[in-house]
Motif scaffolding. Structure first.
Motif, mmCIF file in Angstrom:
data_model
loop_
_atom_site.group_PDB
_atom_site.id
_atom_site.type_symbol
_atom_site.label_atom_id
_atom_site.label_comp_id
_atom_site.label_asym_id
_atom_site.label_seq_id
_atom_site.Cartn_x
_atom_site.Cartn_y
_atom_site.Cartn_z
ATOM 1 N N ARG A 405 0.916 -1.302 0.046
ATOM 2 C CA ARG A 405 -0.103 -0.070 -0.031
ATOM 3 C C ARG A 405 0.879 1.328 -0.190
ATOM 4 O O ARG A 405 2.055 1.348 0.798
ATOM 5 C CB ARG A 405 -0.880 0.158 1.322
ATOM 6 C CG ARG A 405 -2.019 0.883 1.165
ATOM 7 C CD ARG A 405 -2.956 0.985 2.398
ATOM 8 N NE ARG A 405 -3.921 -0.429 2.023
ATOM 9 C CZ ARG A 405 -4.820 -0.705 2.995
ATOM 10 N NH1 ARG A 405 -4.876 -0.040 4.184
ATOM 11 N NH2 ARG A 405 -5.392 -1.821 2.792
ATOM 12 N N VAL A 422 -2.839 3.894 -2.839
ATOM 13 C CA VAL A 422 -2.865 2.812 -4.062
ATOM 14 C C VAL A 422 -2.253 1.671 -3.366
ATOM 15 O O VAL A 422 -1.472 1.619 -2.486
ATOM 16 C CB VAL A 422 -1.796 3.592 -4.976
ATOM 17 C CG1 VAL A 422 -1.588 2.690 -6.227
ATOM 18 C CG2 VAL A 422 -2.307 4.863 -5.475
ATOM 19 N N GLU A 423 -2.908 0.558 -3.899
ATOM 20 C CA GLU A 423 -2.276 -0.700 -3.801
ATOM 21 C C GLU A 423 -1.710 -1.348 -4.979
ATOM 22 O O GLU A 423 -2.332 -1.276 -5.987
ATOM 23 C CB GLU A 423 -3.479 -1.926 -3.075
ATOM 24 C CG GLU A 423 -3.780 -1.286 -1.722
ATOM 25 C CD GLU A 423 -4.880 -2.335 -1.047
ATOM 26 O OE1 GLU A 423 -5.221 -3.170 -1.905
ATOM 27 O OE2 GLU A 423 -5.048 -2.148 0.068
ATOM 28 N N ASP A 425 -0.499 -4.896 -6.282
ATOM 29 C CA ASP A 425 -0.557 -6.314 -5.983
ATOM 30 C C ASP A 425 0.606 -7.226 -6.587
ATOM 31 O O ASP A 425 0.735 -7.106 -7.857
ATOM 32 C CB ASP A 425 -1.923 -6.914 -6.632
ATOM 33 C CG ASP A 425 -2.177 -8.435 -6.006
ATOM 34 O OD1 ASP A 425 -1.281 -9.122 -6.306
ATOM 35 O OD2 ASP A 425 -3.390 -8.501 -5.838
ATOM 36 N N THR A 428 -0.643 -10.223 -9.375
ATOM 37 C CA THR A 428 -1.059 -9.618 -10.537
ATOM 38 C C THR A 428 -0.293 -8.362 -11.291
ATOM 39 O O THR A 428 -0.644 -7.995 -12.159
ATOM 40 C CB THR A 428 -2.622 -9.212 -10.398
ATOM 41 O OG1 THR A 428 -2.585 -8.046 -9.278
ATOM 42 C CG2 THR A 428 -3.491 -10.544 -9.789
ATOM 43 N N LYS A 430 -0.427 -5.291 -10.767
ATOM 44 C CA LYS A 430 -1.444 -4.420 -11.122
ATOM 45 C C LYS A 430 -1.569 -3.307 -10.088
ATOM 46 O O LYS A 430 -1.374 -3.516 -8.753
ATOM 47 C CB LYS A 430 -2.902 -4.895 -11.306
ATOM 48 C CG LYS A 430 -3.091 -5.735 -12.595
ATOM 49 C CD LYS A 430 -4.518 -5.996 -12.522
ATOM 50 C CE LYS A 430 -4.964 -6.864 -14.060
ATOM 51 N NZ LYS A 430 -6.147 -7.097 -14.308
ATOM 52 N N ARG A 431 -1.730 -2.064 -10.478
ATOM 53 C CA ARG A 431 -1.697 -1.051 -9.435
ATOM 54 C C ARG A 431 -2.978 -0.451 -9.467
ATOM 55 O O ARG A 431 -3.789 -0.098 -10.665
ATOM 56 C CB ARG A 431 -0.688 0.074 -9.794
ATOM 57 C CG ARG A 431 -0.871 1.531 -9.291
ATOM 58 C CD ARG A 431 0.047 2.520 -9.695
ATOM 59 N NE ARG A 431 0.019 3.987 -9.400
ATOM 60 C CZ ARG A 431 -0.876 4.675 -9.513
ATOM 61 N NH1 ARG A 431 -1.804 4.574 -10.531
ATOM 62 N NH2 ARG A 431 -0.849 5.956 -8.945
ATOM 63 N N VAL A 432 -3.740 -0.413 -8.390
ATOM 64 C CA VAL A 432 -5.091 -0.006 -8.051
ATOM 65 C C VAL A 432 -5.175 1.161 -7.331
ATOM 66 O O VAL A 432 -4.771 1.028 -6.054
ATOM 67 C CB VAL A 432 -6.218 -1.052 -7.574
ATOM 68 C CG1 VAL A 432 -7.488 -0.640 -7.499
ATOM 69 C CG2 VAL A 432 -5.930 -2.168 -8.816
ATOM 70 N N VAL A 433 -6.021 2.307 -7.534
ATOM 71 C CA VAL A 433 -6.138 3.361 -6.642
ATOM 72 C C VAL A 433 -7.469 2.985 -5.880
ATOM 73 O O VAL A 433 -8.573 2.954 -6.206
ATOM 74 C CB VAL A 433 -6.468 4.698 -7.350
ATOM 75 C CG1 VAL A 433 -6.818 5.756 -6.307
ATOM 76 C CG2 VAL A 433 -5.369 5.137 -8.111
ATOM 77 N N THR A 434 -7.199 2.951 -4.521
ATOM 78 C CA THR A 434 -8.297 2.438 -3.352
ATOM 79 C C THR A 434 -9.019 3.422 -2.841
ATOM 80 O O THR A 434 -10.198 3.221 -2.330
ATOM 81 C CB THR A 434 -7.849 1.422 -2.516
ATOM 82 O OG1 THR A 434 -6.799 2.071 -1.675
ATOM 83 C CG2 THR A 434 -7.167 0.087 -3.254
ATOM 84 N N THR A 468 -9.625 3.315 2.052
ATOM 85 C CA THR A 468 -10.572 4.184 1.101
ATOM 86 C C THR A 468 -10.339 5.668 1.328
ATOM 87 O O THR A 468 -10.506 6.487 0.627
ATOM 88 C CB THR A 468 -11.998 3.654 1.379
ATOM 89 O OG1 THR A 468 -12.180 4.119 2.891
ATOM 90 C CG2 THR A 468 -12.163 2.435 1.044
#
Length: 607
Positions: A405, A422-423, A425, A428, A430-434, A468
């Motif tokens: 994170r 941002v997380e 993973d 995968t 992958k970079r995801v904005v949470t 969040t």
């Protein structure tokens, strides 16, 4: 000496035409003022052109005289003229060198003096703002150029195979010098030591030609061989003396330190990384890794205040060890703290990078420039990476071994910005904005609970959801001068502030409700960490604090559940606040010895 002076006077007289040329060049700065572009800036033009011409001519003549003073006569086999006279090699070398250098300095003076006298203040502004430094540097440069040019000219003119030996010796000498000074590279002694070595090298270049002329006589190759023997013997002696000096400077051990510059301790207390200085070593710092269990220690070639990253289970530590010739970058080293064995990750990184281990030490996240990269510790393979902006501050930590994170803070030059979560993973890639928090008025640091479910935005004292960014609570009753705040492992918040000349530690519930306050007998208090028995470690400052020792400092253990000071120890400092990229408060083992610096500047344990 009289013979040397006679030879010097003869050489100066022979160079009389150069003085006439210098006099002509001395007029050039004044002719330059006739150009239309110089109107309104005549004094600056005179100072600039006069100084530049004098510098170029002085340095150029010094180099040229070094090449020609003996080189041409040796090449043309005219050295027998000097050996037919009752002149010693020492008088010959001193006299001709003195004449050449005086001629170069005279030409320099002839050019610059008129400009200096007529340019007035403009000359001082441009050339003498540093007072004696610039003239001294010019004189030193002339000497170095002359002696170096003589040595280079002798070697190159001989066309001998010995030139290959000279080249190999030069490479070895440079490598040896780099190896010798590397341990003190980032210390206060580095520049004085390097300057001393440089002066001694110049002395070798000044003395070696005497041996050359005494043994080489009129033969060019014999001159080359004699010069090389004398010069490289002298260089070897200087390097040996420098090595002995550095060995002495770096022989300090933690038990002899009288001043500790930095101290890092693992959570279990099984390892210490300490940088300090010992008496009579002119401020040369030494850094050691110490195993508190076995007492074993080894010296590390690290700059002071190097970031040491610990895994939260205290099994591993990581740092960047500078390269031999690329001191701003180096290789990431991982130490197994249970065996004290080092492993190179094989990754080139800046020495000021940011690193965070996963809790089990299996992963290592590294921010270097514009990216955060996750490595597998065991295999050194890249598992995932994400780009980041080079300027903003980031906090990052492993929510699990496979999820990193990242929380971004205020970029440089912007008044307000949302905090972005941002997380990354690892599985995968992958970079995801949470999540994002509200736009914040100023720079924010964050502190996170152990399970990463809650996060404290410290600047505006806001509790938000750790994933969040949704607001949970605003801390009430945080008036006064707030020094520091942190989120405890269980999600509660502690905050130290001073109001009406009273410093208090305030404890808030997970929902931001003020539970209790503890009055502290200090002016300022910083939160250093937790302990597994539920106590909080605080570093208190009094008015008479001293930065480098424990004088005027007090360490506290505070029971946040009861709101009571369990222990206070004056005149010790440590552990200090842990400025790691991992925003979770460090939790020390309650059985661990807490290392600190006492009032005299020595290492101690206080609990």
């Amino acid at each position: 000496m009289s013979t040397a002076l006679l030879i010097a006077a003869r050489d100066v007289r022979e160079k009389g035409r150069l003085f006439l040329i210098a006099a002509v060049l001395a007029c050039m700065p004044f002719l330059a003022t006739l150009l239309p572009s110089s109107r309104g800036h005549r004094a600056d033009v005179i100072a600039g052109v006069g100084g530049f011409l004098g510098l170029m001519v002085g340095l150029g003549l010094a180099a040229a005289f070094g090449i020609l003073t003996f080189g041409r006569e040796l090449s043309e086999k005219r050295m027998s003229f000097w050996y037919s006279k009752p002149i010693s090699p020492g008088s010959l070398w001193v006299g001709r060198s003195l004449g050449a250098l005086l001629s170069a300095i005279a030409c320099f003076a002839i050019i610059v003096l008129p400009s200096m006298l007529l340019a007035g203040k403009a000359w001082h502004v441009r050339w003498l703002d540093e007072q004696w430094q610039i003239p001294t540097a010019i004189l030193a440069a002339m000497l170095i150029l002359y002696f170096f040019s003589h040595a280079a000219s002798t070697m190159l003119r001989s066309r001998s195979a010995i030139l290959g030996i000279d080249l190999a010796a030069a490479i070895l000498a440079f490598g040896a010098l780099a190896y010798i000074v590397r341990p003190v590279l980032f210390t206060a002694i580095f520049l004085p030591l390097l300057a001393t070595i440089g002066v001694l090298f110049v002395v070798v270049l000044m003395v070696a030609p005497y041996w050359q002329l005494a043994n080489g006589r009129t033969d060019l190759r014999r001159n080359h061989a004699a010069l090389s023997r004398a010069m490289w013997t002298g260089v070897a002696i200087v390097l040996a003396l420098a090595g002995v000096m550095v060995l002495w400077l770096t022989s300090a051990t933690p038990s002899t330190f009288d001043r500790v510059e930095s101290l890092s301790q693992s959570a279990s207390g099984n390892a210490l990384f300490v940088t300090g200085t010992a008496p009579y070593r002119r401020g040369a710092e030494s850094t050691y890794a110490v195993s508190t269990a076995s007492g074993d220690r080894d010296r590390l070639a690290l700059p002071p205040f190097t970031n040491i990253a610990f895994s939260r289970d205290s099994r591993f530590a990581a740092w960047v060890e500078p390269g031999m010739f690329q001191w701003s970058r180096g290789s990431i080293i991982i130490r197994d703290l249970t065996t004290n064995e080092n492993q190179s990750l094989g990754v080139d990184s800046s020495i000021i990078n940011e690193m965070v281990f996963s809790d089990d030490g299996a992963r290592l996240a590294v921010r270097d420039g514009g990216s955060i990269t996750v490595y597998d510790r065991a295999t050194a393979k890249i598992l995932a990476a994400m780009p980041v902006e080079p300027n903003p501050r980031y906090s990052f930590w492993f929510v699990s071994p496979d999820v990193l994170r990242v929380v971004s803070h205020k970029p440089v030059g912007r008044a307000s910005v949302p905090v972005e979560i941002v997380e990354l993973d690892v599985r995968t890639k992958k970079r995801v904005v949470t999540g994002r928090s509200e736009s914040l008025p100023r720079y924010n640091l964050v502190s996170v609970s152990r399970d990463s479910s809650r996060m404290l935005l410290r600047s505006n004292r806001l509790i938000v959801d750790g994933r969040t960014g949704a607001t949970i609570a605003q801390l009430p009753g945080a008036e006064g001068n707030v020094f520091t705040s942190a989120m405890l492992s269980d999600g509660r918040v502690v905050l130290s502030a001073r109001e009406k000349n009273v410093t208090t530690l305030r404890v808030y519930s997970r929902d931001g409700v003020l539970e209790r306050s503890v009055e502290l007998p200090v002016r300022v208090a910083w939160i250093s960490g937790e302990r597994t028995d539920g106590t909080l470690i605080l570093l208190g400052f009094t008015k008479t604090d001293n930065y480098t020792t424990g004088q005027g400092r007090t360490m506290f253990l505070v029971d946040v559940n009861r709101g009571a000071i369990v222990k206070s120890v004056p005149d010790v400092k440590g552990p200090g606040p842990y400025w790691d990229r991992d925003p979770r408060l460090i939790v020390y083992d309650a059985k661990a010895k807490l290392a600190a610096v006492d009032a005299s500047g020595k290492l101690t344990y206080w609990n």
